[in-house]
Scaffold this active site. Sequence first.
Site, PDB file in Angstrom:
ATOM      1  N   SER A   1      -0.294   5.663   6.784  1.00 21.27           N
ATOM      2  CA  SER A   1      -1.149   4.556   6.735  1.00 21.27           C
ATOM      3  C   SER A   1      -2.574   4.923   6.590  1.00 21.27           C
ATOM      4  O   SER A   1      -3.022   5.522   5.730  1.00 21.27           O
ATOM      5  CB  SER A   1      -0.713   3.694   8.064  1.00 21.27           C
ATOM      6  OG  SER A   1      -1.524   2.352   8.033  1.00 21.27           O
TER       7      SER A   1
ATOM      8  N   HIS B   1       6.396  -0.949   6.105  1.00 24.21           N
ATOM      9  CA  HIS B   1       5.322  -0.129   6.429  1.00 24.21           C
ATOM     10  C   HIS B   1       5.740   1.094   7.417  1.00 24.21           C
ATOM     11  O   HIS B   1       6.220   0.874   8.493  1.00 24.21           O
ATOM     12  CB  HIS B   1       4.046  -1.035   7.038  1.00 24.21           C
ATOM     13  CG  HIS B   1       2.811   0.010   6.941  1.00 24.21           C
ATOM     14  ND1 HIS B   1       2.139   0.489   5.927  1.00 24.21           N
ATOM     15  CD2 HIS B   1       2.082   0.470   8.173  1.00 24.21           C
ATOM     16  CE1 HIS B   1       1.211   1.172   6.306  1.00 24.21           C
ATOM     17  NE2 HIS B   1       1.048   1.377   7.861  1.00 24.21           N
TER      18      HIS B   1
ATOM     19  N   GLU C   1       5.687  -4.260   1.942  1.00 27.11           N
ATOM     20  CA  GLU C   1       4.628  -3.955   2.607  1.00 27.11           C
ATOM     21  C   GLU C   1       3.407  -4.418   1.712  1.00 27.11           C
ATOM     22  O   GLU C   1       3.369  -4.104   0.603  1.00 27.11           O
ATOM     23  CB  GLU C   1       4.514  -2.608   3.038  1.00 27.11           C
ATOM     24  CG  GLU C   1       4.707  -1.349   2.276  1.00 27.11           C
ATOM     25  CD  GLU C   1       4.176  -0.120   3.017  1.00 27.11           C
ATOM     26  OE1 GLU C   1       3.039   0.009   3.666  1.00 27.11           O
ATOM     27  OE2 GLU C   1       4.951   0.788   2.862  1.00 27.11           O
TER      28      GLU C   1
END
Length: 309
Positions: free
Chosen positions: A144, A268, A238
Site C-alpha cells: 500500500s 487491497h 481495489e
Amino acid sequence: MSRQQRDALDAMLRSAPRSETPPTPEEQRSGFAAAVTRPVPEGVVTRRTVLGGRTALELEPAEVSGQGRLLYLHGGGYVIGSPDTHAGLVGELARRAGLRALSVDYRLAPEHPFPAAVDDGLAAYRELLATGTDPRDLVVAGDSAGGGLSIATLLAAREAGLPQPAAVVVFSPWVDLTLAGGSIRSKEGADPIFTEADVRAYADLYVGAGDRAHPLASPVFADLTGLPPLLVQVGANEVLLDDAVRLAGRAGADDVEVTLEVGPGLPHVFQHHYGRLDEADAALDRAARFLAAHLGTGHPGTDRPEPAH
C-alpha cells in the site's frame, strides 16, 4: 483457487463498521491495529532494534539462506500501521524467502508529513549499506503506502548516489497521491475497503497543500530508470488497481524489468489473508521466489561488479 474464500473475505471486509464522523488519526491507528495485526509465524524470532535512527522490528526465520536481507516498509496511508501490525505478513514473506527482515517504524502523518517517511526510508537503507550489507544481498518490499514508499526510497537512494538493491516487491502500491487513476472511481463499488474519499483523506494528511505529483510522493510520475527488478501484485477489486498498473507501465517504459500480477476478485493487500485465502499464500510464495531468485546476482543498477563465476 477458492471463490468461496474470496466471497467470504469480501463479506467480512464489507461488514467492518464505518464511523459517521471522521475518526482521529489515533482512533484510526488503534482500530487498524486491532483489525489487521496477526501473530508472528511459528519459528520466526523477533527483536527490537534501531535502523536509520528509527525503531525497527527484526524478524529472523529459523531457516535462512545466505546473507540476504529484506527491508520492509509497512502500509497504512502514511498515517496508520507499524511494524507490529505487519509482523505476521512480514514474517510470512521472510520465512518463505528464507531472509532476515527489518521492518522500519517510519514517522507517520499528520504529525510528520511528507517527506518525513521518505527521509526515514532512505536513512534505513543507507545504514544497511553503511554497515556492510552488499546491495546484491538486499531486497526491499512494502504494501500500500509502504509500496509507494519503497519505490520512493529507491528513487531517493539513486539521487543520493547509492547502489540499488537486488529486487523490490510491492503489494497494492499507492503511488499516485493526485488520485488520477481511473480505478479510484470505477472500482469504488467493487472495493470492499476503500472509497475515493478515504484515499483522498490520507493524501490530505500526508501531503496537505504540498505538491501531490512530486516524484517522491507519487512515484508513478517519476523516472524509474535504474531501479532493480520489480514485482507488482494487486487485486482487481481495489480502487488502487490503476496505481499498480501504471507503475508497472512506467517501469517498463523506463527499461526496468517488471512483472505485474493482477488477482481477479481480490481486495487491497490480499496477501494479509494468508492461511485463509489460497490466493494470498500463492502470491506470497511467488513474491518470495522472486526475491530469492534475484539475490546475489546483481543487476545494472547496483554499479557493482558481478560476482565471479
